[in-house]
Design a protein around this motif. Structure first.
Motif, PDB file in Angstrom:
ATOM      1  N   ALA A  17       0.835  -1.210   0.000  1.00 55.76           N
ATOM      2  CA  ALA A  17       0.000   0.000   0.000  1.00 55.76           C
ATOM      3  C   ALA A  17       0.865   1.253   0.000  1.00 55.76           C
ATOM      4  CB  ALA A  17      -0.926   0.004   1.217  1.00 55.76           C
ATOM      5  N   GLU A  18       1.898   1.234   0.800  1.00 52.44           N
ATOM      6  CA  GLU A  18       2.789   2.392   0.885  1.00 52.44           C
ATOM      7  C   GLU A  18       3.543   2.599  -0.427  1.00 52.44           C
ATOM      8  OE1 GLU A  18       3.699   2.029   5.693  1.00 52.44           O
ATOM      9  OE2 GLU A  18       5.064   1.113   4.233  1.00 52.44           O
ATOM     10  N   ALA A  19       4.007   1.502  -1.011  1.00 53.55           N
ATOM     11  CA  ALA A  19       4.801   1.612  -2.236  1.00 53.55           C
ATOM     12  C   ALA A  19       3.954   1.996  -3.443  1.00 53.55           C
ATOM     13  CB  ALA A  19       5.508   0.280  -2.500  1.00 53.55           C
ATOM     14  N   GLU A  20       2.750   1.426  -3.553  1.00 56.33           N
ATOM     15  CA  GLU A  20       1.930   1.633  -4.744  1.00 56.33           C
ATOM     16  C   GLU A  20       1.018   2.854  -4.664  1.00 56.33           C
ATOM     17  OE1 GLU A  20       2.076  -0.141  -7.613  1.00 56.33           O
ATOM     18  OE2 GLU A  20       3.818  -1.142  -6.711  1.00 56.33           O
ATOM     19  N   LEU A  21       0.521   3.153  -3.467  1.00 58.92           N
ATOM     20  CA  LEU A  21      -0.450   4.242  -3.331  1.00 58.92           C
ATOM     21  C   LEU A  21       0.014   5.352  -2.400  1.00 58.92           C
ATOM     22  CD1 LEU A  21      -3.786   2.182  -3.209  1.00 58.92           C
ATOM     23  CD2 LEU A  21      -2.721   3.307  -5.170  1.00 58.92           C
ATOM     24  N   GLY A  22       1.232   5.254  -1.905  1.00 62.42           N
ATOM     25  CA  GLY A  22       1.814   6.367  -1.158  1.00 62.42           C
ATOM     26  C   GLY A  22       1.536   6.395   0.319  1.00 62.42           C
ATOM     27  N   GLY A  23       0.964   5.338   0.867  1.00 65.02           N
ATOM     28  CA  GLY A  23       0.722   5.330   2.300  1.00 65.02           C
ATOM     29  C   GLY A  23      -0.482   4.503   2.672  1.00 65.02           C
ATOM     30  N   LEU A  24      -0.958   4.710   3.892  1.00 63.79           N
ATOM     31  CA  LEU A  24      -2.138   4.013   4.404  1.00 63.79           C
ATOM     32  C   LEU A  24      -2.820   4.905   5.430  1.00 63.79           C
ATOM     33  CD1 LEU A  24      -3.747   1.299   4.441  1.00 63.79           C
ATOM     34  CD2 LEU A  24      -2.352   0.663   6.427  1.00 63.79           C
ATOM     35  N   ASP A  25      -4.137   5.018   5.318  1.00 65.44           N
ATOM     36  CA  ASP A  25      -4.916   5.830   6.256  1.00 65.44           C
ATOM     37  C   ASP A  25      -5.995   5.031   6.978  1.00 65.44           C
ATOM     38  OD1 ASP A  25      -3.914   8.631   5.419  1.00 65.44           O
ATOM     39  OD2 ASP A  25      -4.547   7.741   3.507  1.00 65.44           O
ATOM     40  N   ILE A  26      -6.497   3.991   6.332  1.00 67.36           N
ATOM     41  CA  ILE A  26      -7.626   3.221   6.859  1.00 67.36           C
ATOM     42  C   ILE A  26      -7.330   1.739   6.680  1.00 67.36           C
ATOM     43  CG2 ILE A  26     -10.098   2.724   6.617  1.00 67.36           C
ATOM     44  CD1 ILE A  26     -10.133   5.587   5.125  1.00 67.36           C
ATOM     45  N   MET A  27      -7.429   0.977   7.757  1.00 67.46           N
ATOM     46  CA  MET A  27      -7.213  -0.472   7.701  1.00 67.46           C
ATOM     47  C   MET A  27      -8.505  -1.161   8.088  1.00 67.46           C
ATOM     48  SD  MET A  27      -4.873  -2.803   7.169  1.00 67.46           S
ATOM     49  CE  MET A  27      -4.315  -4.451   7.581  1.00 67.46           C
ATOM     50  N   VAL A  28      -9.061  -1.968   7.178  1.00 69.96           N
ATOM     51  CA  VAL A  28     -10.286  -2.715   7.459  1.00 69.96           C
ATOM     52  C   VAL A  28      -9.932  -4.203   7.522  1.00 69.96           C
ATOM     53  CG1 VAL A  28     -12.663  -3.182   6.793  1.00 69.96           C
ATOM     54  CG2 VAL A  28     -11.627  -0.964   6.235  1.00 69.96           C
ATOM     55  N   ASN A  29      -9.901  -4.734   8.731  1.00 71.18           N
ATOM     56  CA  ASN A  29      -9.599  -6.147   8.945  1.00 71.18           C
ATOM     57  C   ASN A  29     -10.897  -6.941   8.835  1.00 71.18           C
ATOM     58  OD1 ASN A  29      -6.709  -5.943   9.575  1.00 71.18           O
ATOM     59  ND2 ASN A  29      -7.391  -4.823  11.390  1.00 71.18           N
ATOM     60  N   ASN A  30     -11.294  -7.193   7.607  1.00 75.09           N
ATOM     61  CA  ASN A  30     -12.601  -7.794   7.340  1.00 75.09           C
ATOM     62  C   ASN A  30     -12.552  -9.310   7.152  1.00 75.09           C
ATOM     63  OD1 ASN A  30     -15.526  -7.702   6.201  1.00 75.09           O
ATOM     64  ND2 ASN A  30     -14.340  -8.648   4.568  1.00 75.09           N
ATOM     65  N   ALA A  31     -11.445  -9.861   6.722  1.00 75.45           N
ATOM     66  CA  ALA A  31     -11.374 -11.282   6.380  1.00 75.45           C
ATOM     67  C   ALA A  31     -11.737 -12.164   7.569  1.00 75.45           C
ATOM     68  CB  ALA A  31      -9.976 -11.638   5.884  1.00 75.45           C
ATOM     69  N   GLY A  32     -12.515 -13.211   7.278  1.00 73.33           N
ATOM     70  CA  GLY A  32     -12.885 -14.143   8.340  1.00 73.33           C
ATOM     71  C   GLY A  32     -13.532 -15.386   7.769  1.00 73.33           C
ATOM     72  N   ILE A  33     -13.555 -16.431   8.572  1.00 74.24           N
ATOM     73  CA  ILE A  33     -14.206 -17.671   8.186  1.00 74.24           C
ATOM     74  C   ILE A  33     -15.137 -18.113   9.308  1.00 74.24           C
ATOM     75  CG2 ILE A  33     -12.375 -18.436   6.641  1.00 74.24           C
ATOM     76  CD1 ILE A  33     -11.322 -20.213   8.881  1.00 74.24           C
ATOM     77  N   ALA A  34     -16.120 -18.938   8.959  1.00 70.38           N
ATOM     78  CA  ALA A  34     -17.080 -19.427   9.942  1.00 70.38           C
ATOM     79  C   ALA A  34     -16.886 -20.920  10.169  1.00 70.38           C
ATOM     80  CB  ALA A  34     -18.502 -19.146   9.477  1.00 70.38           C
ATOM     81  N   GLN A  35     -17.548 -21.416  11.200  1.00 69.17           N
ATOM     82  CA  GLN A  35     -17.545 -22.849  11.479  1.00 69.17           C
ATOM     83  C   GLN A  35     -18.860 -23.213  12.153  1.00 69.17           C
ATOM     84  OE1 GLN A  35     -15.770 -24.499  14.998  1.00 69.17           O
ATOM     85  NE2 GLN A  35     -14.529 -25.901  13.785  1.00 69.17           N
ATOM     86  N   VAL A  36     -19.501 -24.252  11.671  1.00 64.11           N
ATOM     87  CA  VAL A  36     -20.724 -24.758  12.284  1.00 64.11           C
ATOM     88  C   VAL A  36     -20.446 -26.169  12.785  1.00 64.11           C
ATOM     89  CG1 VAL A  36     -23.145 -25.359  11.940  1.00 64.11           C
ATOM     90  CG2 VAL A  36     -22.161 -23.395  10.723  1.00 64.11           C
ATOM     91  N   LYS A  37     -20.445 -26.334  14.114  1.00 64.93           N
ATOM     92  CA  LYS A  37     -20.141 -27.644  14.677  1.00 64.93           C
ATOM     93  C   LYS A  37     -20.424 -27.630  16.177  1.00 64.93           C
ATOM     94  CE  LYS A  37     -16.797 -31.246  13.640  1.00 64.93           C
ATOM     95  NZ  LYS A  37     -15.468 -31.529  13.026  1.00 64.93           N
ATOM     96  N   PRO A  38     -20.964 -28.702  16.727  1.00 60.89           N
ATOM     97  CA  PRO A  38     -21.117 -28.765  18.192  1.00 60.89           C
ATOM     98  C   PRO A  38     -19.756 -28.655  18.867  1.00 60.89           C
ATOM     99  CG  PRO A  38     -22.363 -30.530  17.123  1.00 60.89           C
ATOM    100  CD  PRO A  38     -21.500 -29.901  16.062  1.00 60.89           C
ATOM    101  N   LEU A  39     -19.720 -27.982  19.993  1.00 61.22           N
ATOM    102  CA  LEU A  39     -18.453 -27.794  20.696  1.00 61.22           C
ATOM    103  C   LEU A  39     -17.787 -29.127  21.026  1.00 61.22           C
ATOM    104  CD1 LEU A  39     -19.349 -24.892  23.149  1.00 61.22           C
ATOM    105  CD2 LEU A  39     -17.826 -24.772  21.168  1.00 61.22           C
ATOM    106  N   ALA A  40     -18.586 -30.140  21.331  1.00 55.78           N
ATOM    107  CA  ALA A  40     -18.032 -31.434  21.715  1.00 55.78           C
ATOM    108  C   ALA A  40     -17.279 -32.119  20.581  1.00 55.78           C
ATOM    109  CB  ALA A  40     -19.147 -32.354  22.218  1.00 55.78           C
ATOM    110  N   GLU A  41     -17.504 -31.673  19.335  1.00 56.90           N
ATOM    111  CA  GLU A  41     -16.905 -32.332  18.179  1.00 56.90           C
ATOM    112  C   GLU A  41     -15.787 -31.536  17.511  1.00 56.90           C
ATOM    113  OE1 GLU A  41     -20.034 -33.309  15.477  1.00 56.90           O
ATOM    114  OE2 GLU A  41     -21.232 -34.331  17.017  1.00 56.90           O
ATOM    115  N   VAL A  42     -15.509 -30.351  17.990  1.00 56.21           N
ATOM    116  CA  VAL A  42     -14.500 -29.499  17.355  1.00 56.21           C
ATOM    117  C   VAL A  42     -13.108 -30.079  17.587  1.00 56.21           C
ATOM    118  CG1 VAL A  42     -13.462 -27.206  17.328  1.00 56.21           C
ATOM    119  CG2 VAL A  42     -15.929 -27.443  17.597  1.00 56.21           C
TER     120      VAL A  42
END
Length: 259
Positions: free
Chosen positions: A76-101
């Protein structure tokens, strides 16, 4: 345009909520660094940003890898000259009973949802401080970060952890003029919820679509959330109207969870 000329980095930007956030920030005047694992989809979003008259660049990176996150910020710094806003959006989900994780499943989801957020906070804060900028860090939590859900227990715990990181980082970085907030979506009509519904059906025996319909039926505003609904709130967090707000994780769910 509230953030005209700012540079924003969005992780998980290739589709769903991340894509919606990236396009909304571009409409608000920001240039974008798009981060995800799918090169073709990243390029498509980048093309959309360029068509809006804003600059865009993209990086294929795994947010669970600290070095790759720092490299994305350096890009970001090299290509666009810096950084002002960081959005940490990436994520994954999981559906499973706790006893089976399994241990491997816990490691994977924490690596992406929690460590990925932490590395994003670290990399953005380092960039802001090095350039003497008052930056904004915005993290993806969830309604599951306010209330633990059956069969989504480990996922919920990661989103509670994101809220904790958001609060701690806000306290640590306030003296540098850096704000840290989170957003907590509800039931959004994206591929993630398609997968959640499918897995719920497998575990509970419900028909495909039944779990999704049940959750949507509990929303006070009477409809499922869209990526644009989430993106509108993130744009507020990215802009100057939220300058006196830090350490918060508001619900943006149409009236599903009330706190």
């Amino acid at each position: 345009m509230a953030i005209n000329g700012k540079v924003a980095l969005v992780t998980g930007a290739a589709q769903g909520i991340g894509r919606g956030i990236a396009l909304r920030l571009a409409r608000e005047g920001a240039d974008l660094v798009l981060v995800d694992l799918d090169l073709a989809k990243l390029q498509a979003v980048a093309d959309e940003v360029w068509e809006m008259g804003r600059r865009a660049t993209h990086v294929v990176a795994d947010v669970g890898d600290r070095e790759q996150v720092f490299a994305a910020v350096a890009h970001a710094e090299a290509e666009l000259g810096g950084l002002d806003i960081m959005v940490n959006n990436a994520g994954i989900a999981q559906v499973k009973p706790l006893a089976e994780v399994t241990a491997e499943e816990v490691e994977r989801i924490y690596r992406v949802n929690v460590q990925g957020t932490l590395w994003g906070i670290q990399a953005a804060a380092a960039s802001f401080k090095a350039r003497g900028r008052k930056g904004k860090i915005i993290n993806a939590s969830s309604i599951a970060g306010h209330e633990g859900y059956a069969l989504l227990g480990v996922y919920s715990s990661t989103k509670f952890a994101v809220r904790a990181l958001t609060q701690a980082a806000a306290k640590e970085l306030a003296a540098d003029g850096i704000t840290v907030n989170a957003y907590c979506p509800g039931v959004v009509g994206t591929d993630m919820w398609v997968e959640i519904d499918k897995r719920m059906a497998e575990v509970t025996g419900a028909a495909i679509g039944e779990t999704y319909a049940k959750f949507v039926g509990g929303i006070a505003l009477g409809r499922a959330e869209t990526p644009d609904d989430v993106a509108a709130f993130v744009a507020f967090l990215a802009g100057p109207d939220s300058d006196y707000m830090t350490g918060q994780a508001p619900l943006i769910d149409g009236g599903l969870v009330f706190r």
